[in-house]
Structures are given as C-alpha cells and as structure tokens.
Design a protein around this motif. Structure first.
Motif, PDB file in Angstrom:
ATOM      1  N   THR A  77      81.173 -34.146 -53.952  1.00 54.18           N
ATOM      2  CA  THR A  77      81.829 -33.492 -52.833  1.00 54.18           C
ATOM      3  C   THR A  77      83.315 -33.351 -53.137  1.00 54.18           C
ATOM      4  OG1 THR A  77      80.263 -34.523 -51.291  1.00 54.18           O
ATOM      5  CG2 THR A  77      82.201 -33.452 -50.359  1.00 54.18           C
ATOM      6  N   LEU A  78      83.828 -32.152 -53.002  1.00 52.09           N
ATOM      7  CA  LEU A  78      85.232 -31.858 -53.215  1.00 52.09           C
ATOM      8  C   LEU A  78      85.860 -31.498 -51.874  1.00 52.09           C
ATOM      9  CD1 LEU A  78      87.424 -31.339 -55.489  1.00 52.09           C
ATOM     10  CD2 LEU A  78      86.775 -28.926 -55.275  1.00 52.09           C
ATOM     11  N   TYR A  79      87.088 -31.957 -51.639  1.00 57.53           N
ATOM     12  CA  TYR A  79      87.772 -31.699 -50.380  1.00 57.53           C
ATOM     13  C   TYR A  79      89.110 -31.011 -50.599  1.00 57.53           C
ATOM     14  CZ  TYR A  79      84.552 -35.363 -48.804  1.00 57.53           C
ATOM     15  OH  TYR A  79      83.438 -36.122 -48.542  1.00 57.53           O
ATOM     16  N   LEU A  80      89.523 -30.264 -49.606  1.00 59.26           N
ATOM     17  CA  LEU A  80      90.871 -29.714 -49.570  1.00 59.26           C
ATOM     18  C   LEU A  80      91.400 -29.922 -48.163  1.00 59.26           C
ATOM     19  CD1 LEU A  80      93.075 -28.186 -51.177  1.00 59.26           C
ATOM     20  CD2 LEU A  80      92.202 -26.080 -50.124  1.00 59.26           C
ATOM     21  N   THR A  81      92.350 -30.837 -48.028  1.00 58.65           N
ATOM     22  CA  THR A  81      92.981 -31.100 -46.742  1.00 58.65           C
ATOM     23  C   THR A  81      94.218 -30.232 -46.631  1.00 58.65           C
ATOM     24  OG1 THR A  81      92.190 -33.393 -46.769  1.00 58.65           O
ATOM     25  CG2 THR A  81      93.975 -32.864 -45.265  1.00 58.65           C
ATOM     26  N   MET A  82      94.265 -29.411 -45.604  1.00 56.08           N
ATOM     27  CA  MET A  82      95.342 -28.450 -45.431  1.00 56.08           C
ATOM     28  C   MET A  82      96.120 -28.782 -44.168  1.00 56.08           C
ATOM     29  SD  MET A  82      93.283 -24.947 -46.430  1.00 56.08           S
ATOM     30  CE  MET A  82      92.159 -25.118 -45.037  1.00 56.08           C
ATOM     31  N   ASN A  83      97.409 -29.028 -44.324  1.00 55.66           N
ATOM     32  CA  ASN A  83      98.286 -29.339 -43.202  1.00 55.66           C
ATOM     33  C   ASN A  83      99.389 -28.299 -43.080  1.00 55.66           C
ATOM     34  OD1 ASN A  83      97.004 -31.877 -42.530  1.00 55.66           O
ATOM     35  ND2 ASN A  83      98.031 -32.763 -44.319  1.00 55.66           N
ATOM     36  N   ASN A  84      99.978 -28.230 -41.894  1.00 56.14           N
ATOM     37  CA  ASN A  84     101.067 -27.286 -41.634  1.00 56.14           C
ATOM     38  C   ASN A  84     100.713 -25.887 -42.135  1.00 56.14           C
ATOM     39  OD1 ASN A  84     103.599 -26.431 -40.755  1.00 56.14           O
ATOM     40  ND2 ASN A  84     104.606 -26.990 -42.673  1.00 56.14           N
ATOM     41  N   LEU A  85      99.587 -25.403 -41.706  1.00 51.10           N
ATOM     42  CA  LEU A  85      99.104 -24.107 -42.170  1.00 51.10           C
ATOM     43  C   LEU A  85      99.996 -22.958 -41.724  1.00 51.10           C
ATOM     44  CD1 LEU A  85      95.342 -24.789 -41.653  1.00 51.10           C
ATOM     45  CD2 LEU A  85      96.351 -23.994 -43.800  1.00 51.10           C
ATOM     46  N   LYS A  86     100.096 -21.970 -42.592  1.00 54.26           N
ATOM     47  CA  LYS A  86     100.895 -20.785 -42.345  1.00 54.26           C
ATOM     48  C   LYS A  86     100.010 -19.550 -42.389  1.00 54.26           C
ATOM     49  CE  LYS A  86     104.762 -22.926 -44.832  1.00 54.26           C
ATOM     50  NZ  LYS A  86     105.719 -22.779 -45.961  1.00 54.26           N
ATOM     51  N   SER A  87     100.504 -18.463 -41.830  1.00 51.85           N
ATOM     52  CA  SER A  87      99.750 -17.215 -41.849  1.00 51.85           C
ATOM     53  C   SER A  87      99.425 -16.788 -43.276  1.00 51.85           C
ATOM     54  CB  SER A  87     100.531 -16.107 -41.142  1.00 51.85           C
ATOM     55  OG  SER A  87     100.706 -16.403 -39.773  1.00 51.85           O
ATOM     56  N   GLU A  88     100.322 -17.087 -44.199  1.00 54.60           N
ATOM     57  CA  GLU A  88     100.128 -16.736 -45.597  1.00 54.60           C
ATOM     58  C   GLU A  88      98.967 -17.483 -46.255  1.00 54.60           C
ATOM     59  OE1 GLU A  88     104.418 -17.733 -45.314  1.00 54.60           O
ATOM     60  OE2 GLU A  88     103.025 -17.148 -43.704  1.00 54.60           O
ATOM     61  N   ASP A  89      98.467 -18.522 -45.595  1.00 57.88           N
ATOM     62  CA  ASP A  89      97.340 -19.285 -46.123  1.00 57.88           C
ATOM     63  C   ASP A  89      96.003 -18.630 -45.794  1.00 57.88           C
ATOM     64  OD1 ASP A  89      98.931 -21.400 -47.221  1.00 57.88           O
ATOM     65  OD2 ASP A  89      99.131 -22.237 -45.203  1.00 57.88           O
ATOM     66  N   THR A  90      96.022 -17.594 -44.985  1.00 62.65           N
ATOM     67  CA  THR A  90      94.794 -16.891 -44.634  1.00 62.65           C
ATOM     68  C   THR A  90      94.153 -16.318 -45.891  1.00 62.65           C
ATOM     69  OG1 THR A  90      95.525 -16.318 -42.401  1.00 62.65           O
ATOM     70  CG2 THR A  90      93.813 -14.943 -43.371  1.00 62.65           C
ATOM     71  N   ALA A  91      92.919 -16.706 -46.148  1.00 59.06           N
ATOM     72  CA  ALA A  91      92.227 -16.289 -47.361  1.00 59.06           C
ATOM     73  C   ALA A  91      90.796 -16.806 -47.346  1.00 59.06           C
ATOM     74  CB  ALA A  91      92.950 -16.827 -48.601  1.00 59.06           C
ATOM     75  N   VAL A  92      90.022 -16.322 -48.294  1.00 54.94           N
ATOM     76  CA  VAL A  92      88.723 -16.910 -48.564  1.00 54.94           C
ATOM     77  C   VAL A  92      88.947 -17.979 -49.623  1.00 54.94           C
ATOM     78  CG1 VAL A  92      86.382 -16.543 -49.417  1.00 54.94           C
ATOM     79  CG2 VAL A  92      87.492 -14.795 -48.011  1.00 54.94           C
ATOM     80  N   TYR A  93      88.500 -19.185 -49.345  1.00 52.15           N
ATOM     81  CA  TYR A  93      88.702 -20.305 -50.250  1.00 52.15           C
ATOM     82  C   TYR A  93      87.417 -20.587 -51.028  1.00 52.15           C
ATOM     83  CZ  TYR A  93      93.250 -21.289 -48.261  1.00 52.15           C
ATOM     84  OH  TYR A  93      94.568 -21.199 -47.880  1.00 52.15           O
ATOM     85  N   TYR A  94      87.564 -20.697 -52.351  1.00 52.14           N
ATOM     86  CA  TYR A  94      86.432 -20.886 -53.247  1.00 52.14           C
ATOM     87  C   TYR A  94      86.518 -22.213 -53.983  1.00 52.14           C
ATOM     88  CZ  TYR A  94      85.850 -15.814 -52.734  1.00 52.14           C
ATOM     89  OH  TYR A  94      85.675 -14.544 -52.244  1.00 52.14           O
ATOM     90  N   CYS A  95      85.381 -22.844 -54.132  1.00 56.65           N
ATOM     91  CA  CYS A  95      85.251 -24.065 -54.913  1.00 56.65           C
ATOM     92  C   CYS A  95      84.779 -23.699 -56.318  1.00 56.65           C
ATOM     93  CB  CYS A  95      84.238 -24.982 -54.220  1.00 56.65           C
ATOM     94  SG  CYS A  95      83.861 -26.515 -55.081  1.00 56.65           S
ATOM     95  N   ARG A  96      85.339 -24.369 -57.337  1.00 58.09           N
ATOM     96  CA  ARG A  96      84.931 -24.109 -58.717  1.00 58.09           C
ATOM     97  C   ARG A  96      84.696 -25.408 -59.472  1.00 58.09           C
ATOM     98  NH1 ARG A  96      88.285 -20.957 -63.503  1.00 58.09           N
ATOM     99  NH2 ARG A  96      88.930 -23.080 -64.072  1.00 58.09           N
ATOM    100  N   HIS A  97      83.622 -25.444 -60.260  1.00 55.56           N
ATOM    101  CA  HIS A  97      83.306 -26.574 -61.113  1.00 55.56           C
ATOM    102  C   HIS A  97      83.250 -26.107 -62.555  1.00 55.56           C
ATOM    103  CE1 HIS A  97      81.486 -30.068 -62.883  1.00 55.56           C
ATOM    104  NE2 HIS A  97      80.338 -29.463 -63.120  1.00 55.56           N
ATOM    105  N   ASN A  98      83.920 -26.841 -63.438  1.00 53.95           N
ATOM    106  CA  ASN A  98      83.841 -26.593 -64.866  1.00 53.95           C
ATOM    107  C   ASN A  98      82.805 -27.530 -65.442  1.00 53.95           C
ATOM    108  OD1 ASN A  98      86.214 -25.202 -64.130  1.00 53.95           O
ATOM    109  ND2 ASN A  98      87.061 -25.446 -66.198  1.00 53.95           N
ATOM    110  N   GLY A  99      81.716 -26.966 -65.959  1.00 46.26           N
ATOM    111  CA  GLY A  99      80.632 -27.785 -66.471  1.00 46.26           C
ATOM    112  C   GLY A  99      80.373 -27.580 -67.948  1.00 46.26           C
ATOM    113  N   GLY A 100      79.283 -28.169 -68.415  1.00 48.25           N
ATOM    114  CA  GLY A 100      78.927 -28.092 -69.824  1.00 48.25           C
ATOM    115  C   GLY A 100      79.618 -29.170 -70.632  1.00 48.25           C
ATOM    116  N   PRO A 101      79.104 -29.446 -71.824  1.00 54.98           N
ATOM    117  CA  PRO A 101      79.681 -30.510 -72.677  1.00 54.98           C
ATOM    118  C   PRO A 101      81.158 -30.312 -72.993  1.00 54.98           C
ATOM    119  CG  PRO A 101      77.530 -29.842 -73.508  1.00 54.98           C
ATOM    120  CD  PRO A 101      77.908 -28.849 -72.443  1.00 54.98           C
ATOM    121  N   ARG A 102      81.611 -29.081 -73.043  1.00 53.63           N
ATOM    122  CA  ARG A 102      83.010 -28.785 -73.342  1.00 53.63           C
ATOM    123  C   ARG A 102      83.746 -28.196 -72.145  1.00 53.63           C
ATOM    124  NH1 ARG A 102      83.059 -25.701 -79.082  1.00 53.63           N
ATOM    125  NH2 ARG A 102      85.316 -25.970 -78.707  1.00 53.63           N
ATOM    126  N   CYS A 103      83.166 -28.319 -70.969  1.00 52.94           N
ATOM    127  CA  CYS A 103      83.757 -27.855 -69.713  1.00 52.94           C
ATOM    128  C   CYS A 103      84.023 -26.359 -69.696  1.00 52.94           C
ATOM    129  CB  CYS A 103      85.049 -28.623 -69.418  1.00 52.94           C
ATOM    130  SG  CYS A 103      84.841 -30.415 -69.318  1.00 52.94           S
TER     131      CYS A 103
END
Length: 118
Positions: A77-103
C-alpha cells in the motif's frame, strides 16, 4: 501479474487535506521504487513524489513541505498525504510501481481525481 488501484480522490477546499492510497496486488518487487504522478488539465504527467525501497524520498518542488509519500511495511500500500491543498494541485493522481529484477518494468494505476476548489 501486477495491478495497482488508487483511491481517496475527491473534491476538497483550498487549504484542506486529503490522503490518497494505492493498493498493489500480484508479484511486486520490494527492492524497487514507488511513485505518485499527476496530470493536471491541459498539462503533461509529472512526478509528484517517489520513495525508494530504503524509504528515501524525492518530491517535486511545488509540493515540498505540503505532501508526504509513505508506504506500508509490506509495501503493498502506497500513500500520499496532501496538506494545504491549492487549486494548482487539481489533477488526476497516478500510482506507479517499478518492477522486475532490474526495476525496469513499469506498472501504472488508472488514477484518481483530486479537485481543489477556492
């Protein structure tokens, strides 16, 4: 196969807080990094924060001091805690994992919308 699913998005007033979660199923590589990206309307996808297998972190300048990336001890489980949000933070937020033996194998979630109103 690896699957990522983001949650926690929604509408929030400027100055408020929000916490996003990303759950990872399948065969993950715990020695590889995890990241949050975002894509604002009319803009390209950008790195928000990254955390290494040793908990070293990197943040975009625009979110330093306001956002915190973290993960559960099992790294499913990965988290992103966002405080003091601004209008400029409006977006679609994506999670990414680097996998494989060499990432080098990249896995993306479908994204979760965060809308900040003023």
């Amino acid at each position: 196969q690896v699957q990522l699913l983001e949650s926690g998005g929604g509408s929030v007033q400027a100055g408020g807080s929000r916490k996003l979660s990303c759950t990872i199923s399948g065969n993950i590589f715990r020695d590889c990094s995890m990241s949050w990206f975002r894509q604002a309307p009319g803009k390209g996808r950008e790195l928000v924060a990254r955390i290494s297998s040793h908990s070293s972190t990197i943040y975009a300048e625009s979110v330093k001091g306001r956002f915190t990336i973290s993960q559960a001890s099992d790294k499913r489980t990965l988290y992103l805690t966002m405080n003091n949000l601004k209008s400029e933070d409006t977006a679609v937020y994506y999670c990414r994992h680097n996998g494989g033996p060499r990432c080098g194998q990249i896995y993306w979630g479908q994204g979760t919308q965060v809308t900040v109103s003023s």
